[in-house]
Design a protein around this motif. Structure first.
Motif, mmCIF file in Angstrom:
data_model
loop_
_atom_site.group_PDB
_atom_site.id
_atom_site.type_symbol
_atom_site.label_atom_id
_atom_site.label_comp_id
_atom_site.label_asym_id
_atom_site.label_seq_id
_atom_site.Cartn_x
_atom_site.Cartn_y
_atom_site.Cartn_z
ATOM 1 N N ILE A 17 0.734 -1.216 -0.121
ATOM 2 C CA ILE A 17 -0.215 0.300 0.101
ATOM 3 C C ILE A 17 0.979 0.941 0.010
ATOM 4 O O ILE A 17 2.173 1.892 0.384
ATOM 5 C CB ILE A 17 -0.809 -0.200 0.916
ATOM 6 N N GLY A 18 0.606 2.491 -0.958
ATOM 7 C CA GLY A 18 0.907 3.307 -0.469
ATOM 8 C C GLY A 18 0.267 4.732 0.430
ATOM 9 O O GLY A 18 -0.765 4.472 0.635
ATOM 10 N N ILE A 19 0.693 5.912 0.131
ATOM 11 C CA ILE A 19 -0.260 6.761 0.856
ATOM 12 C C ILE A 19 -0.440 8.495 -0.815
ATOM 13 O O ILE A 19 -0.069 7.918 -1.632
ATOM 14 C CB ILE A 19 0.819 7.713 1.058
ATOM 15 N N ASP A 20 -1.395 8.895 -0.910
ATOM 16 C CA ASP A 20 -1.713 9.823 -1.598
ATOM 17 C C ASP A 20 0.051 10.679 -1.168
ATOM 18 O O ASP A 20 -0.174 12.196 -0.947
ATOM 19 C CB ASP A 20 -2.864 10.942 -1.348
ATOM 20 N N ALA A 21 0.662 10.326 -2.314
ATOM 21 C CA ALA A 21 1.982 11.180 -2.342
ATOM 22 C C ALA A 21 1.789 12.895 -2.865
ATOM 23 O O ALA A 21 2.217 13.371 -2.341
ATOM 24 C CB ALA A 21 2.735 10.793 -3.091
#
Length: 720
Positions: free
Chosen positions: A230-234
């Protein structure tokens, strides 16, 4: 009705207070920023969805395409399910039992009842053939319960925390129920390949299920198992960090701290898995040894209150606050307090300003599924400054390899990393941060959601639909294959058209199989390939295949031409080879086979117990290096830095030759990725015994040769 249903323990809402003051009255509710909402925002923009979570009343929230549905849960059941089984048993167990899990039967019964309530609510509201995405450790029984109620649904599950080693998971009294609950899904997702492998090992150990690359067969269904980090709202974090008022607030924060030379920051939930106490000790050690100046160095620890009615959380809060007081008492000077401790939730902009005011970010949990704080910090560093000290026991460490990686249990090692990061030249910090930012912006929350849902809804979901397992009764459909418009015939080598032998270099193909492949090669609209885990050059030498038969080596990384590694892959392969060589040297009969993009450790000639122990040490040693993919075969473990698999190669060959139908024959675990990928009129044939996703079976390479001869004859007849 919406076709997507998201199921999570909590609804994605947060309270709205009078004048924004949490001490004031709640006036309403709004969608909470971050987390799953950010990840699914792009999905919600294009389709309607339902979010199912625990609650007693439907909240009035402005949510556009997102509709909220609640599951009513008895207060006593909620306590035993959430504070009890979920967070006193599963949470500590899945975090390597850093505190001892507590197992109570009445709490598990409550866990069952609440999971059933969630499954029943979803079954009630889901339209036919809808997609259901269940989230996290509180709802691990929902997939199987929902499968029983609504077999028409496409069900995915994602675990947001780590999955424990199989030997540790085995202590759970209800291990079978949990595993069977998860296996009700069509696709089970984890943050890392390590976690996915541990789940697979637990299924093998506790349920006796055979597991393969990416798939396992359960009750005539194929269940996908994969890693979806999972990532982030970069972009969102980066944009907020660039706004003038946030930049100004960052300058103010630094000034309020006394304009120190070096600012360190930790941001964590107040949880015993986060290693806050060890981090404090490491920082204090640096100041006590005068490696950094206590008068000009500040450490800010933000501890977000969490589960404060659970005794272990009360204990870690007391321990941390005692350490803060002790260290500040011994290290502070007039006008300079080295540790600033904030036990509260910070607003998003205040947190981002704090990220910008920080020189060194400390993310040192004892165990963590991913840890998004590390990624948030990196995303906010628009000028490529700053440093990240990161626990190697986080999922993020496998992506952010340019951080200063530490063993969080090693206080001295953490101290040394803090000093190294503080004293690193600016160009080194910039180089590391630039590389990490590239990763964070490439694997965002949005890409994570899209990749999982695409896998569930398309390729993997369709491959895992229910099928009747009639491979032992039905004859192989040779006439169907023979009459196909363009047939692609792919066969594995060892154990498929060549008998397994002690010396791999002595493996020669069955002559009748080669003759049959030649015959098929010469039939119009027929393409033939040998797809092997061997290095391409070695495959070409030992097989001596005639011209016109395509060769694929290194599990798909080499298609007709040798593989070339980039410098970083070469260094990683050298490191794996060195580490594996030390282990292999201690086990008589074991040897390493070098390949262009991998090494294979063979234990066929070892004493069985010694061979099994060696493979276990390989898996837990170089097999855990970031960027290394482990593949299990028959008495062999392969460590690859080139992450191709046979399914990729067969898919590429299908496209290259515009093949309408594929026949794939294989015997090994590494062939299962192809079997799981076949569709339509394709045919997969397993050689030998053992569970398989293939729908047909033959016993030996000699049987394969006969099969290919029959196919060649029938195909030639249709071509006339």
């Amino acid at each position: 009705m919406p076709e997507l249903i998201v199921v999570a323990n909590r609804l994605p809402v947060e309270p709205v207070y009078v004048d924004g003051d949490p001490d004031q009255e709640i006036t309403g509710w709004r969608l909470a920023p971050g987390g799953l909402v950010s990840a699914l925002e792009s999905v919600f923009r294009t389709e309607e969805a339902i979010w199912v979570g625990a609650g007693s009343e439907l909240l009035d929230v402005d949510h556009g395409n997102l509709h909220l549905e609640t599951v009513s849960v008895d207060a006593r059941d909620m306590h035993d399910y959430y504070e009890g089984f979920s967070n006193s048993a599963i949470w500590p167990l899945y975090h390597d039992a850093v505190v001892t899990p507590v197992y109570h039967r009445h709490q598990f019964r409550a866990y069952e009842r609440v999971n059933k309530a969630f499954a029943s609510r979803v079954a009630e509201i889901a339209q036919p053939k809808a997609t259901v995405w269940v989230h996290d450790y509180q709802l691990q029984l929902v997939p199987s319960m929902l499968r029983e109620m609504r077999p028409d649904l496409s069900i995915g599950f994602f675990l947001h925390i780590p999955f424990p080693p199989s030997a540790l998971f085995a202590q759970l009294p209800w291990r079978r129920q949990i595993l069977e609950g998860l296996l009700g899904a069509d696709l089970i997702g984890f943050h890392t390949h390590d976690d996915a492998r541990q789940f697979v090992y637990s299924c093998e150990r506790s349920l006796g299920l055979a597991a393969y690359e990416g798939t396992m067969r359960v009750n005539n269904r194929r269940v996908g198992v994969g890693a979806f980090p999972i990532g982030i709202d970069a972009e969102g974090f980066s944009a907020t960090a660039a706004t003038p008022h946030v930049l100004e607030r960052a300058r103010q924060l630094r000034a309020e701290m006394g304009s120190p030379t070096t600012v360190l920051l930790g941001v964590d939930r107040l949880d015993y898995t986060k290693g806050i106490d060890i981090r404090l000790k490491a920082f204090a050690e640096v100041l006590q040894d005068e490696r950094l100046d206590a008068a000009t160095t500040v450490f800010v620890q933000v501890a977000v209150p969490s589960r404060e009615n659970i005794s272990q959380y009360q204990q870690i809060r007391d321990d941390i606050e005692m350490l803060v007081g002790r260290f500040n008492g011994s290290l502070a000077t007039f006008g300079a307090t080295p540790i600033h401790y904030l036990r509260r939730v910070l607003e998003r902009e205040e947190l981002i300003a704090l990220y910008l005011a920080t020189d060194i970010m400390l993310v040192t949990p004892l165990r963590d599924g991913m840890n998004l704080v590390a990624k948030e910090y990196v995303a906010c560093r628009n000028d490529d400054t700053g440093a990240l000290v990161l626990s190697e026991f986080t999922g993020a460490a496998q992506e952010l390899a340019q951080a200063w990686l530490v063993n969080p249990y090693d206080t001295s090692g953490v101290s040394e990393a803090i000093v190294a990061a503080a004293q690193a030249p600016d160009d080194e910090r910039q180089r590391r941060m630039t590389a990490m930012r590239s990763t964070v912006f490439a694997t965002t929350a949005q890409t994570w959601a899209r990749e999982f849902l695409t896998a569930l809804r398309t390729g993997i979901a369709s491959a895992h639909a229910s099928v009747e397992d009639d491979r032992d009764q039905a004859s192989i459909p040779l006439e169907q294959l023979a009459s196909s418009q363009h047939l692609l015939v792919c066969v594995d080598y060892d154990g498929t058209i060549s008998n397994i032998v002690t010396d791999p270099d002595a493996a020669r193909p069955v002559p009748e199989a080669v003759e049959a492949l030649e015959m098929l090669r010469d039939v119009p609209n027929t393409s033939v390939a040998v797809v092997s885990g061997r290095a391409l050059d070695n495959l070409r030498t030992v097989s001596a295949m005639p011209d016109g038969i395509h060769l694929v080596g290194s599990h798909g990384a080499e298609v007709d031409v040798p593989l070339e590694l980039d410098p970083s892959q070469r260094r990683l392969l050298d490191q794996c080879t060195a580490a594996a060589s030390e282990l292999v040297a201690q086990v008589p009969g074991a040897f390493i086979e070098a390949k262009p993009g991998s090494i294979a450790i063979h234990v066929r000639q070892c004493e069985p117990k010694a061979g099994a122990n060696l493979i276990r040490h390989i898996v837990m040693g170089p097999g855990r290096y970031p960027g290394v993919l482990g593949r299990h075969g028959k008495e062999v473990i392969e460590l690859s830095v080139a992450h191709a698999q046979k399914a990729d190669a067969v898919r590429a060959l299908r496209q290259r030759f515009d093949a309408s139908t594929v026949l794939f024959v294989g015997d090994d675990l590494t062939d299962e990725s192809v079997f799981a990928d076949l569709s339509g009129q394709d045919v997969g044939i397993k050689v030998g015994s053992g569970e398989s996703a293939a729908l047909w079976r033959v016993e030996s390479p000699q049987d394969v040769a006969l099969l290919l001869q029959r196919l060649a004859q029938e195909r030639s007849t249709f071509a006339v």
